[in-house]
Write an enzyme that holds these catalytic residues in place. Sequence first.
Site, PDB file in Angstrom:
ATOM      1  N   GLY A 111      33.839  43.907  48.572  1.00 37.63           N
ATOM      2  CA  GLY A 111      34.820  44.371  47.592  1.00 37.63           C
ATOM      3  C   GLY A 111      36.180  43.780  47.852  1.00 37.63           C
ATOM      4  N   CYS A 112      37.168  44.647  47.926  1.00 35.02           N
ATOM      5  CA  CYS A 112      38.540  44.175  47.965  1.00 35.02           C
ATOM      6  C   CYS A 112      39.175  44.443  49.320  1.00 35.02           C
ATOM      7  CB  CYS A 112      39.348  44.899  46.897  1.00 35.02           C
ATOM      8  SG  CYS A 112      38.518  44.968  45.322  1.00 35.02           S
ATOM      9  N   ALA A 113      40.425  44.012  49.444  1.00 39.49           N
ATOM     10  CA  ALA A 113      41.210  44.298  50.637  1.00 39.49           C
ATOM     11  C   ALA A 113      42.398  45.146  50.226  1.00 39.49           C
ATOM     12  CB  ALA A 113      41.697  43.004  51.256  1.00 39.49           C
TER      13      ALA A 113
END
Lengths: 364, 509
Positions: free
Chosen positions: A12-14
């Site tokens: 996913g994301c950071a």
Amino acid sequence: MYKRDLEHIPSGCAISGILNRKGKRIDGRKIIKSIALMHDRSNGLGGGFAAYGIYPKYKDYYAFHVMIDDEESRNRFECYVNQHFTVEHDEKIPTAKVNGIHNPPILARYFVKVGEGKLEDAGIAEEDYVVRQVMHVNSNIPGAFISSSGKNMGGFKGVGYPEDIAKFFKLEDYNAYLWTSHGRFPTNTPGWWGGAHPMTLLDWSVVHNGEISSYGINKRYLEMFGYKMELMTDTEVIAYLFDLLVRRHKLPIRIATAALAPPFWKDIDAMPEPQRKAYTAIRSVYGGALMNGPFSILVGFTGGMIGLNDRIKLRPMIAAEKGDFMYMASEEAGIRVIEPEPEKVWAPKAGVPTIGLLDEGVEL
Amino acid sequence: MSTPGVMATQVPPEFTVEINERKCVRCKRCTTECGFEALTYSREYDAIVADDAKCVACHRCVTMCPKHAIRVTDNSLAYKANANFSDIHRKNILKQAETGGILLTAMGCDRDYPVLWDHILIDACQVTNPSIDPLREPMELRTYIGRKPDCLEFDPDSDPLKLKTELAPNLKLDVPVVFGGMSYGSVSYPVHKSLMLAAERCGTFMNTGEGGLHRDFYRHKDHVIVQCASGRFGVHEEYLNAGAAIEIKIGQGAKPGIGGHLPGEKVSEDVSKTRMIPAGTDALSPAPHHDIYSIEDLSQLIYALKEATRYRKPVGVKVAAVHNIAAICSGIVRAGADYISIDGFRGGTGAAPRVIRDNVGIPIELALAAVDDRLRQEGIRNQTSLICGGGIRQSSDVIKAIALGADAVMIGTSALVALGCRVCQKCNTGKCSWGIATQNPRLTARLDPEEGAQRLTNLLNAWSHETQEVLGALGVNAIESLRGSRERLRGVGLDEKTLEILGIKPAGR
């Protein structure tokens, strides 16, 4: 850099956040370094930052950051904003030319006040008035999008890697006591400027790693209270849920987070009274606000920062402290790269909020 | 007008019963098992002889024959094919030509209307959000039925957490399925007992239906919803307080607009006592409540019942799904109902005119979606809970109903099938061979409440497990994240308007 096939990366994301509890303001370099380290967690389709304390000169004005498609849209927007607010000052948001940032919209900011008499006409609280106008612009004024609307804060976001977005917005030049940031790996929504994180409403900002699997009901729940979901993304519901629960329903943050990521029934059943009764009520009354599915989020607001994971911690989150600074990030490396020797590092538990608040009496 | 004499019937038998002479050992068990007296033993031929005309295909004999010597088949009539005048139409006309009466039937509508559940598909997680394994992680189904406030208030100075808001009474369900109203009289004592024991064991509720509650069962009050219908059968103060909640029955899906109907044959001594009517008399509930001619009258009854029970119990209202159901339910919420049971047109009954059962009302799927939408638009959805029913056959129907917006579902027919019912639709005759829809002690003795409770408990446990599997696949671990989450449903083979009413996208979008 070797570019992998997007479809084969199940990540996913950071996210990353820095808070100074004493309200001391630092420039953007640290947060940029932190989020840039986690480059591989995003795919260049979105990056963004929220910064608090950046407009001391206009701290009593709502700072509208606006994305505008063209001059015609600008006219439409300005006509509306002048009609509903008193604009103290407006300007272009300064940007730099950066490789990797393409086709930005027109970016402008407006420092506004709610004109006298407006509230009496509408018969509602000032903040509800602002929410209503922001929602109206974002739903009904084509080509204009208010991407942040809080006081003394701002969201800076766009399509690109977060470190490029930072350069584009010249974030080294801003000083904030609270920074949050996001590197995006969009899977479920198209990568467009407005859809990047942070999602904001008033002074709430949310950066989010994950997917809200309960989006369908969270959206319908919020619609019952007059919110309009326009962004085709699940993250905006988080900002609106905080707005509803904390600002409008006046729930203490701990209770609001207990509604959003509540304890399991087996744990509630084991609580002593009156806690059991309280938590049972939270779950039965706020079932529509329960955020289910994998997420780790950082919620920024004037008073501080809240980190929260889903009930079974399906997404990573690490927190650390050093002196007056508090850090939260998707990866420990994202913290150690800017604070190699924290006094305390810990992994927040599933569903348990990590709350960082400004010390009492801090003057901003 | 002269009274016509009794005519010889021209209506052919619906079924053919075949006894395999070679397999049959003449034990004659089938002759006693059949509640409809379709099977007799002929001494003359030393054989079991079937009167096909009496067979209802309840399969009691087929199931109980130790030698599996009995077969029941459709009596295929070889009437000249006609797509318009089907066999059923022709037979119904013959029946009415012979009797001049209303055609009576029982159980839910059996006509071929589209079942929308079967045109709705459920989502699942892949990659971007993980599915959750219900065998390894908690998967919560608990549901609270009743009025809820818009928001909560807490004592700011109290640690531990203390709630300031006063909450209305709610029913706690461990599984979002309740047993729908089936009256004592229409069903037997052991059916009521089975339902009650199962409700107790599964952490849910059974509904008395409109025939009162046998005194033996007052001790199960924590898992009973007592109904108050237009006939007021068996309604008195003690009864109202003998349940965990009260339900005002305005209508039922199988027969919207008309009252309950219990033939005198089923009003036994015990039923008569419970209902407070003379034994052997027809118990016909008035079509409307004669004290409810408008929504404000309903409100009065709701509050009268709340007063009678000191505001300690939720008071719900059961209505049949009819065309204007959304507006009706909005009115019911504003009249003070803590929950609404909406019964779709496929809902069951112990007896109903066929013309009503098969032609009046609307499908529960559409009614539910319309009501949930309307209550949300009006910002009053949290003031009430929605229980829906009328043709719920399997856990996937439950899941889809909850995703459309129901808090819980009610099942009647499915519960009876679990107890042995074969849906032969002859409940109104009182001859049920399975001891379910009869008061004949010889027949009711066949249903062991302990075994019945076990079968019902098994059914609900199975549905719970299946619901948990689907929740896990959806990547959520609490039922409230499914409730009203229409985004997780897609329609197949539905027209645009139907999709719009259901509030779901077509598959592929």
